[in-house]
Design an enzyme around this catalytic site. Structure first.
Site, PDB file in Angstrom:
ATOM      1  N   HIS A 133     -12.878 -14.411 -17.014  1.00 33.49           N
ATOM      2  CA  HIS A 133     -11.956 -15.038 -16.068  1.00 33.49           C
ATOM      3  C   HIS A 133     -12.040 -16.568 -16.160  1.00 33.49           C
ATOM      4  O   HIS A 133     -11.004 -17.253 -16.177  1.00 33.49           O
ATOM      5  CB  HIS A 133     -12.272 -14.596 -14.639  1.00 33.49           C
ATOM      6  CG  HIS A 133     -11.660 -13.282 -14.263  1.00 33.49           C
ATOM      7  ND1 HIS A 133     -12.226 -12.076 -14.613  1.00 33.49           N
ATOM      8  CD2 HIS A 133     -10.520 -12.975 -13.577  1.00 33.49           C
ATOM      9  CE1 HIS A 133     -11.476 -11.095 -14.145  1.00 33.49           C
ATOM     10  NE2 HIS A 133     -10.434 -11.607 -13.520  1.00 33.49           N
ATOM     11  N   HIS A 142       9.497   2.221   6.597  1.00 30.95           N
ATOM     12  CA  HIS A 142       8.662   1.213   7.242  1.00 30.95           C
ATOM     13  C   HIS A 142       7.992   0.303   6.214  1.00 30.95           C
ATOM     14  O   HIS A 142       7.890  -0.913   6.423  1.00 30.95           O
ATOM     15  CB  HIS A 142       7.603   1.890   8.111  1.00 30.95           C
ATOM     16  CG  HIS A 142       8.170   2.801   9.155  1.00 30.95           C
ATOM     17  ND1 HIS A 142       8.877   2.333  10.229  1.00 30.95           N
ATOM     18  CD2 HIS A 142       8.153   4.156   9.276  1.00 30.95           C
ATOM     19  CE1 HIS A 142       9.272   3.353  10.983  1.00 30.95           C
ATOM     20  NE2 HIS A 142       8.832   4.468  10.429  1.00 30.95           N
ATOM     21  N   ASN A 199      -7.643  -3.520  -9.895  1.00 26.37           N
ATOM     22  CA  ASN A 199      -7.072  -3.458 -11.244  1.00 26.37           C
ATOM     23  C   ASN A 199      -7.741  -2.310 -11.981  1.00 26.37           C
ATOM     24  O   ASN A 199      -8.767  -2.485 -12.624  1.00 26.37           O
ATOM     25  CB  ASN A 199      -7.294  -4.788 -11.974  1.00 26.37           C
ATOM     26  CG  ASN A 199      -6.565  -4.861 -13.303  1.00 26.37           C
ATOM     27  OD1 ASN A 199      -6.129  -3.846 -13.846  1.00 26.37           O
ATOM     28  ND2 ASN A 199      -6.427  -6.067 -13.833  1.00 26.37           N
ATOM     29  N   TYR A 248     -20.317  -0.754 -18.406  1.00 28.22           N
ATOM     30  CA  TYR A 248     -21.300  -0.137 -17.516  1.00 28.22           C
ATOM     31  C   TYR A 248     -21.873   1.147 -18.101  1.00 28.22           C
ATOM     32  O   TYR A 248     -23.095   1.305 -18.198  1.00 28.22           O
ATOM     33  CB  TYR A 248     -20.651   0.141 -16.170  1.00 28.22           C
ATOM     34  CG  TYR A 248     -21.562   0.803 -15.164  1.00 28.22           C
ATOM     35  CD1 TYR A 248     -22.516   0.078 -14.472  1.00 28.22           C
ATOM     36  CD2 TYR A 248     -21.442   2.168 -14.899  1.00 28.22           C
ATOM     37  CE1 TYR A 248     -23.352   0.687 -13.543  1.00 28.22           C
ATOM     38  CE2 TYR A 248     -22.265   2.781 -13.972  1.00 28.22           C
ATOM     39  CZ  TYR A 248     -23.220   2.043 -13.305  1.00 28.22           C
ATOM     40  OH  TYR A 248     -24.036   2.652 -12.392  1.00 28.22           O
ATOM     41  N   SER A 272     -17.154 -10.153 -16.715  1.00 23.77           N
ATOM     42  CA  SER A 272     -15.882 -10.383 -16.043  1.00 23.77           C
ATOM     43  C   SER A 272     -15.746 -11.834 -15.598  1.00 23.77           C
ATOM     44  O   SER A 272     -14.680 -12.451 -15.743  1.00 23.77           O
ATOM     45  CB  SER A 272     -15.758  -9.442 -14.841  1.00 23.77           C
ATOM     46  OG  SER A 272     -14.524  -9.636 -14.168  1.00 23.77           O
ATOM     47  N   ASN A 280     -15.459  -1.197  -3.314  1.00 27.15           N
ATOM     48  CA  ASN A 280     -14.236  -0.417  -3.479  1.00 27.15           C
ATOM     49  C   ASN A 280     -13.065  -1.299  -3.894  1.00 27.15           C
ATOM     50  O   ASN A 280     -12.198  -0.878  -4.678  1.00 27.15           O
ATOM     51  CB  ASN A 280     -13.903   0.298  -2.168  1.00 27.15           C
ATOM     52  CG  ASN A 280     -12.709   1.216  -2.296  1.00 27.15           C
ATOM     53  OD1 ASN A 280     -12.749   2.234  -2.977  1.00 27.15           O
ATOM     54  ND2 ASN A 280     -11.605   0.862  -1.643  1.00 27.15           N
TER      55      ASN A 280
END
Length: 530
Positions: free
Chosen positions: A442, A119, A403, A415, A438, A397
């Site tokens: 980017h 599927h 990534n 962190y 980040s 989440n």
């Protein structure tokens, strides 16, 4: 002898029995109602007790599994490591326990497992069918417009132009990353335990290495991109490799320096350092966290390598057709009419489909195909480069599972180190710092890749990303939030494609007239009415 009863008497007796039966049933019904209420309350109480028991059992089982996993992995990370297919002795001080960092293990990528299901594989076949439709539509348009059946890839050849310049620039960055950080660390470690002023030695070595990193991995790629006026795809190759080498070299230094500082060699012994071969393997393997050894596969599946390489090429042509068929005709604006509010809104919603398709293609081509290709060639066994981000009901989440490779680096070196320096007092500040880093990286990649500054990516990451991370957190479990997440992704990708395409053509139709700071940072599409 029984006598016959008259019909009237019989009817009278039946009525009396019916009245008695109704009275008894009314008393029994009320009693049963009370019993039913008690039963429902007891069932609700039992359900709550069941949930609490299951949560406790699940927590205990999770702890037991973590302990068992740590114990099973610890002997391998403490006593042995795989190098060139052989098991050799390692140092217990360099072991990485579960609480000290990520533990690598043998596991396949999620899509490889899902593609075993018919599927799910049918959905993959549907995307291939759409690619064929793009090819056929392009052939049909070319035949109608030009009277020939030839697929042209002029845009693709332009985007990947000047690959010779890209190759020698990459060679310089790779040679530097392989030699300078490794031997600088080796020289520093050889004198660290013997010199009286360890702080002065460490500070001097750090300043020299930081200056070298700034020149070779900081300024050099920018100079190559700007001076040689590289096209977009070639720009992205150089800039993304620059970021990768910086992250890899930092991880190598971050993981190795504490081990050297804690491992005081005995008198007459030389300090032990990571082997150059393990560092060389790390520079190519699909992870940003350095370890002296990783779980390895026994052999290379060349059939898998060929299929994966073919899928990468397919994704490349897929993205090309999306741009040519869905983006260029909308934003090229050959009629030279200025964008109105109506055309802007229509262009924005028109960009959602190509935007989300490009997002899925980038995910599949890089996070699945490209990383699995290198993982297979290097027999790298841990293929968890992503998780089931498509099922996320919260952006918190989604950021963790989209990534995993980059998330692990940001978590352990951004962190967690921030919490260690602040003695675990500022968790919110640590999270915000990761988002800002980040967003800046980017935006830097997009600015250098496209050749103009338009802070769309920074705004989406640093503003909307932070807001969504705190508002749509892990407490949101309803499937409705998964719909909200996908809706936001569609809109966000549409905004990016629309604004970046508009700015690209504005840069062409309304080039800069000077090089002042404000002219460099002000988007041309804000004032250009091409």
């Amino acid at each position: 002898m029984a006598t016959a009863e008259s019909p009237n008497g019989l009817w009278h007796r039946k009525n009396i029995n019916a009245l008695q039966s109704d009275e008894s049933s009314s008393h029994g019904g009320s009693h049963n109602h009370v019993q039913g209420e008690d039963l429902r309350q007891w069932q609700n109480h039992a359900q709550k007790v069941k949930v609490r028991i299951l949560e406790q059992v699940q927590g205990q089982l999770s702890n037991l599994l973590d302990e068992a996993l740590t114990e099973s992995v610890q002997p391998f990370t403490q006593n042995n490591h795989t190098a060139n297919g052989k098991m050799t002795k390692s140092h217990t001080s360099r072991s990485h326990r579960m609480e000290d960092g990520k533990v690598f293990m043998d596991r396949a990528s999620l899509l490889d497992e899902l593609f075993e299901i018919n599927h799910i594989r049918t959905i993959y076949h549907m995307f291939i069918a759409v690619l064929f439709i793009f090819c056929l539509s392009t052939l049909a348009v070319d035949y109608i417009d030009q009277g020939r059946l030839v697929l042209e890839f002029d845009l693709l050849f332009y985007a990947f132009g000047k690959l010779g310049t890209v190759t020698w620039a990459w060679t310089v960055m790779f040679g530097y990353t392989l030699v300078v950080p490794y031997y600088t660390l080796t020289v520093w470690g050889a004198f660290y335990h013997s010199v009286p002023s360890k702080t002065a030695l460490s500070l001097g070595t750090g300043l020299v290495l930081a200056a070298a990193q700034t020149c070779v991995l900081g300024l050099f790629p920018v100079y190559v991109v700007v001076h040689n006026q590289l096209p977009p795809a070639s720009r992205f190759i150089v800039i993304l490799e620059q970021i990768r080498f910086l992250m890899k070299s930092y991880s190598f230094i971050r993981e190795t320096v504490p081990v050297i500082m804690k491992s005081t060699p005995k008198e007459g012994e030389t300090p032990r350092f990571p082997t150059l071969s393990s560092y060389l393997y790390f520079l190519f393997c699909p992870t940003l966290l350095y370890r002296e050894s990783y779980p390895r596969n026994a052999h290379i599946r060349w059939n898998y390598v060929g299929v994966t390489a073919g899928m990468i090429l397919g994704c490349l042509f897929y993205a090309y057709f999306i741009l040519v068929r869905l983006c260029v005709p909308i934003f090229r604006n050959e009629t030279n009419q200025p964008f109105s509010k109506r055309t802007m809104v229509l262009a924005l919603f028109h960009s959602t489909l190509p935007g989300i398709m490009l997002l899925l293609l980038c995910f599949f081509a890089f996070l699945h195909c490209w990383l699995n290709l290198f993982g297979e060639l290097l027999c790298f066994a841990d293929r968890m480069f992503y998780k089931d981000w498509w099922n996320s009901t919260s952006f918190a989440n989604y950021y963790r599972t989209w990534n995993v490779v980059v998330h692990d680096w940001l978590y352990y070196y951004g962190y967690r180190d921030f919490l260690w320096l602040s003695k675990r007092k500022f968790r919110t500040a640590a999270m915000l710092s990761v988002f800002i880093v980040s967003a800046v990286v980017h935006e830097y990649a997009f600015t250098m890749g496209f050749g103009f500054f338009y802070p769309v990516m920074f705004f989406l990451f640093a503003v909307f990303g932070v807001v969504f991370n705190f508002t749509m957190n892990d407490k949101r479990q309803s499937p409705v939030y998964n719909i909200i997440m996908w809706t936001c992704l569609f809109i966000g990708q549409g905004i990016q494609v629309c604004l970046y395409c508009q700015e690209w053509y504005a840069q062409i139709h309304c080039p800069r007239t000077g090089n002042s700071f404000w002219e460099l940072v002000t988007p041309r599409s804000w004032s250009c009415s091409y």
